[in-house]
Design an enzyme around this catalytic site. Structure first.
Site, PDB file in Angstrom:
ATOM      1  N   GLU A 139       0.855  -0.959   0.050  1.00 18.29           N
ATOM      2  CA  GLU A 139      -0.030  -0.013   0.052  1.00 18.29           C
ATOM      3  C   GLU A 139       0.807   1.397  -0.036  1.00 18.29           C
ATOM      4  O   GLU A 139       0.698   2.182   1.072  1.00 18.29           O
ATOM      5  CB  GLU A 139      -1.031   0.033   1.254  1.00 18.29           C
ATOM      6  CG  GLU A 139      -1.887  -1.512   1.106  1.00 18.29           C
ATOM      7  CD  GLU A 139      -2.838  -1.161   2.450  1.00 18.29           C
ATOM      8  OE1 GLU A 139      -2.928  -0.192   3.101  1.00 18.29           O
ATOM      9  OE2 GLU A 139      -3.853  -1.709   2.208  1.00 18.29           O
TER      10      GLU A 139
ATOM     11  N   GLU B 249      -5.782  -8.238  -0.177  1.00 14.99           N
ATOM     12  CA  GLU B 249      -6.330  -7.784   1.250  1.00 14.99           C
ATOM     13  C   GLU B 249      -7.857  -7.540   0.855  1.00 14.99           C
ATOM     14  O   GLU B 249      -8.134  -6.787  -0.116  1.00 14.99           O
ATOM     15  CB  GLU B 249      -5.835  -6.675   1.927  1.00 14.99           C
ATOM     16  CG  GLU B 249      -4.254  -6.841   2.450  1.00 14.99           C
ATOM     17  CD  GLU B 249      -4.123  -5.731   3.185  1.00 14.99           C
ATOM     18  OE1 GLU B 249      -4.633  -4.829   3.734  1.00 14.99           O
ATOM     19  OE2 GLU B 249      -2.905  -5.490   3.459  1.00 14.99           O
TER      20      GLU B 249
HETATM   21  O1  IFM Z   1      -4.478  -3.258   8.901  1.00 13.44           O
HETATM   22  C1  IFM Z   1      -4.531  -2.681   7.715  1.00 13.44           C
HETATM   23  C2  IFM Z   1      -3.413  -3.237   6.844  1.00 13.44           C
HETATM   24  O2  IFM Z   1      -1.944  -3.410   7.661  1.00 13.44           O
HETATM   25  C3  IFM Z   1      -3.163  -2.584   5.845  1.00 13.44           C
HETATM   26  N1  IFM Z   1      -4.379  -2.761   4.886  1.00 13.44           N
HETATM   27  C4  IFM Z   1      -5.642  -2.284   5.492  1.00 13.44           C
HETATM   28  C5  IFM Z   1      -5.732  -3.035   6.730  1.00 13.44           C
HETATM   29  C6  IFM Z   1      -7.107  -2.586   7.491  1.00 13.44           C
HETATM   30  O3  IFM Z   1      -6.990  -1.247   7.855  1.00 13.44           O
END
Ligand code: IFM
Length: 440
Positions: free
Chosen positions: A167, A351
């Site tokens: 990210e 994710e």
């Molecule tokens: O917990 C985070 C993760 O570290 C990165 N993506 C989003 C998740 C939820 O906020």
């Protein structure tokens, strides 16, 4: 769940994701200090000033945690590695205990039939590098290349896949413009530098891994579906600017060697010198691309300085962190990423998941809301696949409740409940539902 493994193409991979600082326990194994330790120790940054010193104690409990992944019938595990655990000073001598830990962890996955999917950096920058300017400083790309070389020389031969940075929007914008994550900076010049250096570091790391002969290398970006909050010309423009900064900057940089005009409209005067010359490094060929997706945002015009964006609360049902549930946004990003940028490259959802106020009652956790959330997002994934988008795998966030950054430990994203007093793990109803859906 309203699906089973057989509803997906043969070979489609299911997994769960975590990250180092959120679960390992950074006080263990002689890891170095990170800018998240410093950020959390500064009043007002993190709920109850909580940090990742103990987290889920995965550093010691990893065999049982890998057993949980195996028992849920997952094919793969997306984990991250802590730079400060491997190089406590961020440069120079590695910490043998850190390398041994990741070595054992990878072997532990292979022993359980889980494909190791590594992300090198998920936000815990070593403090000594933060002292030197962190992501504002161009040197970080070379330091990150060195870290890649050290770590991947040790574990790269056994990985299923690897990505440099999780990210980049969070690493750069959220942390240097909005100031919500470490280092908590609110400075447009720092943000512009970080927005570029994070991609330069991505490119340098890919170069190093190719040099080591590693295969299946990708990138992982996060996306938020963006719509104008009203029909005014000004809000349409604000939504386009938000979308350019959040969703298109990194895709354009990696796959087109350009940055979107709406973002450069504000950032150009603050960019590092000769930034255009770095695109040959940034646009390294990749083998796959990963999308992290959770929610959407409604954006209105803001009268303040550029970027003139203001978030407006939407009407949809929300998760424990207040994020609207909008599965169509995932379909949007799968189709547009494939059509406009990746053009046939395999896509992973790296994710997707929700925070829920889960409680253990008589030894069980009934998280029906999470089951519905996962179901709905997997349904639009199937639709995208049937329309020809090459989605090849799905990782849910997260295996277990963990340190949710500035929100501390109270927001629960896991398939497995963690009691942060006793560290007891309790698989939730969503864990059991997924295990049944994925049974072979
Ligand atoms: O917990 C985070 C993760 O570290 C990165 N993506 C989003 C998740 C939820 O906020």
């Amino acid at each position: 769940m309203n699906f089973t493994r057989s509803d997906f193409p043969k070979g489609f991979l299911f997994g769960a994701a975590t990250s180092a600082y959120q679960i390992e326990g950074h006080a263990f194994g002689h890891a170095g200090r990170t800018h998240w330790d410093d950020f959390a120790a500064t009043p007002g940054n993190v709920i109850r000033a909580e940090d990742g010193a103990r987290a889920c104690d995965h550093y010691h409990q990893w065999p049982a945690d890998l057993d949980l992944l195996q028992a849920a019938n997952f094919d793969t595990y997306r984990f991250s590695t802590s730079w400060a655990r491997v190089q406590p000073e961020g440069r120079g001598a590695p910490n043998p205990e850190g390398l041994d830990f990741y070595d054992r962890l990878v072997d532990g996955m292979l022993a359980r039939g889980l494909k190791p999917a590594a992300t090198l950096y998920h936000w815990e920058l070593p403090s000594p590098l933060a002292d030197l300017g962190g992501w504002r400083n161009r040197d970080i790309a070379d330091r990150f290349a060195d870290f890649t070389q050290i770590l991947m020389s040790r574990i790269g031969d056994r990985l299923f896949s690897a990505a440099p940075i999780n990210e980049p929007w969070c690493v750069a914008w959220l942390s240097h413009f909005m100031g919500f994550h470490a280092p908590g900076t609110r400075d447009i010049r720092a943000a512009a530098h970080a927005m570029h250096h994070v991609l330069l570091a991505h490119g340098r790391s890919i170069e190093v891994m190719r040099g080591l002969g590693m295969k299946n290398l990708g990138a992982v970006c996060n996306f938020e579906h963006t719509s104008p909050a009203d029909a005014s010309e000004a809000s349409l423009k604000a939504a386009a600017t938000y979308d350019a900064i959040y969703n298109r900057w990194f895709l354009s940089g990696i796959f087109k060697g350009t940055y979107p005009a709406e973002a450069l409209a504000g950032l150009l005067p603050h960019m590092p010198k000769n930034w255009q010359d770095d695109f040959p490094t940034i646009t390294q060929k990749l083998d796959w691309f990963g999308l992290n997706y959770y929610t959407r945002k409604l954006i209105a015009h803001d009268a303040g300085p550029w970027p003139h964006v203001r978030e407006v609360e939407g009407p949809l049902p929300k998760t424990q962190v207040g994020w609207e549930i909008y599965p169509e946004g995932l379909h949007h990003f799968l189709t547009t990423t494939h059509r406009d940028y990746t053009k046939g490259l395999p896509l992973f959802i790296t994710e997707n998941g929700m925070a829920n106020a889960d409680v253990v009652t008589n030894g069980a956790v009934n998280d029906a809301a999470r089951i519905a959330y996962l179901d709905a997002h997997l349904a639009v994934t199937r639709r995208a696949i049937s329309e020809g988008v090459p989605v090849v795998g799905y990782y849910t966030w997260s295996l277990m409740d963990n340190y949710e950054w500035s929100l501390g430990y109270e927001k629960r994203f896991g398939l497995v409940h963690v009691d942060f007093e006793t560290l007891q793990r309790t698989p939730k109803a969503s864990y059991h539902a997924l295990a049944r859906a994925l049974a072979r």
